[in-house]
Design a protein around this motif. Structure first.
Motif, PDB file in Angstrom:
ATOM      1  N   UNK A  58      32.382  -8.331 -70.348  1.00 30.49           N
ATOM      2  CA  UNK A  58      32.125  -8.139 -68.924  1.00 30.49           C
ATOM      3  C   UNK A  58      30.763  -7.476 -68.792  1.00 30.49           C
ATOM      4  N   UNK A  59      29.956  -7.957 -67.883  1.00 33.12           N
ATOM      5  CA  UNK A  59      28.619  -7.403 -67.708  1.00 33.12           C
ATOM      6  C   UNK A  59      28.439  -6.929 -66.274  1.00 33.12           C
ATOM      7  N   UNK A  60      27.927  -5.722 -66.170  1.00 36.84           N
ATOM      8  CA  UNK A  60      27.597  -5.169 -64.856  1.00 36.84           C
ATOM      9  C   UNK A  60      26.247  -5.712 -64.424  1.00 36.84           C
ATOM     10  N   UNK A  61      25.926  -5.540 -63.151  1.00 38.13           N
ATOM     11  CA  UNK A  61      24.649  -6.011 -62.625  1.00 38.13           C
ATOM     12  C   UNK A  61      23.451  -5.416 -63.332  1.00 38.13           C
ATOM     13  N   UNK A  62      23.595  -4.194 -63.861  1.00 39.53           N
ATOM     14  CA  UNK A  62      22.464  -3.558 -64.548  1.00 39.53           C
ATOM     15  C   UNK A  62      22.403  -3.914 -66.030  1.00 39.53           C
ATOM     16  N   UNK A  63      23.296  -4.794 -66.471  1.00 41.16           N
ATOM     17  CA  UNK A  63      23.279  -5.229 -67.864  1.00 41.16           C
ATOM     18  C   UNK A  63      24.248  -4.496 -68.775  1.00 41.16           C
ATOM     19  N   UNK A  64      24.863  -3.421 -68.284  1.00 38.24           N
ATOM     20  CA  UNK A  64      25.843  -2.699 -69.088  1.00 38.24           C
ATOM     21  C   UNK A  64      26.991  -3.642 -69.438  1.00 38.24           C
ATOM     22  N   UNK A  65      27.369  -3.665 -70.711  1.00 36.55           N
ATOM     23  CA  UNK A  65      28.432  -4.561 -71.166  1.00 36.55           C
ATOM     24  C   UNK A  65      29.709  -3.778 -71.458  1.00 36.55           C
ATOM     25  N   UNK A  66      30.822  -4.420 -71.169  1.00 36.62           N
ATOM     26  CA  UNK A  66      32.144  -3.892 -71.489  1.00 36.62           C
ATOM     27  C   UNK A  66      32.814  -4.917 -72.400  1.00 36.62           C
ATOM     28  N   UNK A  67      33.682  -4.475 -73.304  1.00 37.01           N
ATOM     29  CA  UNK A  67      34.356  -5.432 -74.188  1.00 37.01           C
ATOM     30  C   UNK A  67      35.124  -6.488 -73.387  1.00 37.01           C
ATOM     31  N   UNK A  68      35.175  -7.686 -73.947  1.00 39.06           N
ATOM     32  CA  UNK A  68      35.936  -8.759 -73.308  1.00 39.06           C
ATOM     33  C   UNK A  68      37.419  -8.433 -73.279  1.00 39.06           C
ATOM     34  N   UNK A  69      38.082  -8.921 -72.266  1.00 44.10           N
ATOM     35  CA  UNK A  69      39.524  -8.743 -72.098  1.00 44.10           C
ATOM     36  C   UNK A  69      40.196 -10.103 -72.152  1.00 44.10           C
ATOM     37  N   UNK A  70      41.486 -10.108 -72.282  1.00 43.83           N
ATOM     38  CA  UNK A  70      42.217 -11.367 -72.319  1.00 43.83           C
ATOM     39  C   UNK A  70      42.188 -11.992 -70.922  1.00 43.83           C
ATOM     40  N   UNK A  71      41.743 -13.251 -70.811  1.00 43.83           N
ATOM     41  CA  UNK A  71      41.604 -13.869 -69.498  1.00 43.83           C
ATOM     42  C   UNK A  71      42.900 -14.469 -68.939  1.00 43.83           C
ATOM     43  N   UNK A  72      43.980 -14.423 -69.683  1.00 48.22           N
ATOM     44  CA  UNK A  72      45.280 -14.879 -69.176  1.00 48.22           C
ATOM     45  C   UNK A  72      46.183 -13.661 -69.052  1.00 48.22           C
ATOM     46  N   UNK A  73      47.125 -13.729 -68.145  1.00 46.39           N
ATOM     47  CA  UNK A  73      48.044 -12.607 -67.978  1.00 46.39           C
ATOM     48  C   UNK A  73      48.932 -12.416 -69.197  1.00 46.39           C
ATOM     49  N   UNK A  74      49.363 -11.193 -69.405  1.00 48.94           N
ATOM     50  CA  UNK A  74      50.320 -10.887 -70.467  1.00 48.94           C
ATOM     51  C   UNK A  74      51.527 -10.222 -69.799  1.00 48.94           C
ATOM     52  N   UNK A  75      52.503 -11.009 -69.391  1.00 50.99           N
ATOM     53  CA  UNK A  75      53.671 -10.372 -68.800  1.00 50.99           C
ATOM     54  C   UNK A  75      54.404  -9.530 -69.837  1.00 50.99           C
ATOM     55  N   UNK A  76      54.864  -8.378 -69.409  1.00 52.72           N
ATOM     56  CA  UNK A  76      55.719  -7.536 -70.246  1.00 52.72           C
ATOM     57  C   UNK A  76      57.103  -7.629 -69.622  1.00 52.72           C
ATOM     58  N   UNK A  77      57.992  -8.266 -70.351  1.00 49.84           N
ATOM     59  CA  UNK A  77      59.333  -8.551 -69.863  1.00 49.84           C
ATOM     60  C   UNK A  77      60.345  -7.649 -70.552  1.00 49.84           C
ATOM     61  N   UNK A  78      61.578  -7.659 -70.054  1.00 47.07           N
ATOM     62  CA  UNK A  78      62.625  -6.830 -70.660  1.00 47.07           C
ATOM     63  C   UNK A  78      63.802  -7.694 -71.097  1.00 47.07           C
TER      64      UNK A  78
END
Length: 150
Positions: A58-78
């Motif tokens: 993920x990149x902010x407008x000023x170029x600061x980068x954040x680690x990529x995240x999973x682009x699909x949901x991860x449901x946590x079920x019971x």
């Protein structure tokens, strides 16, 4: 922590990869803290086994980068403890499975955890959580009756 050795992580080439689903199912009797821990342990291992599921940084407008995240949901079920064991058993032939046996929350010493699991035949293990990655339709059929963990 996957104790299975009979099935490697599913890693088809990116170009031929079908849409995948990632789901974590935890024991419904766990307290929120223990359930969160179990889901985190499984998620960490799923991420290592399926690194292609991590999106672009993920990149902010000023170029600061954040680690990529999973682009699909991860449901946590019971599910109940019995349902988790059955889910794991049924899933092994259809998708990649990461399971977290109850012995994992009985100690903070990984060697003691390994020893505790070693003393049980596979069919007698009980699970706190099971994570699945695989084809969307297969995963959907396997977890279709489970509700969100709340």
């Amino acid at each position: 922590m996957s104790l299975q050795t009979e099935m490697p992580a599913l890693n088809p080439p990116e170009a031929t990869q079908k849409p995948e689903r990632c789901v974590i199912v935890v024991d419904e009797s766990l307290t929120p803290g223990k359930a969160s821990n179990a889901a985190a342990v499984v998620a960490f291992t799923l991420g290592q086994r399926h690194s292609r599921l991590v999106g672009a940084p993920l990149r902010e407008g000023d170029g600061t980068a954040h680690p990529g995240l999973i682009p699909v949901g991860i449901p946590v079920l019971k599910a109940t403890s019995l349902q988790l064991s059955e889910l794991r058993r049924k899933s092994l032939q259809h998708c990649d499975v990461v399971d977290f046996p109850v012995q994992g929350q009985a100690t903070t010493d990984y060697d003691a955890f390994l020893d505790a699991v070693l003393t049980h035949p596979g069919e007698s293990l009980q699970y706190l959580a099971v994570g699945l990655v695989g084809p969307r339709n297969r995963i959907g059929k396997l977890v279709g009756g489970f509700s969100l963990f709340a």
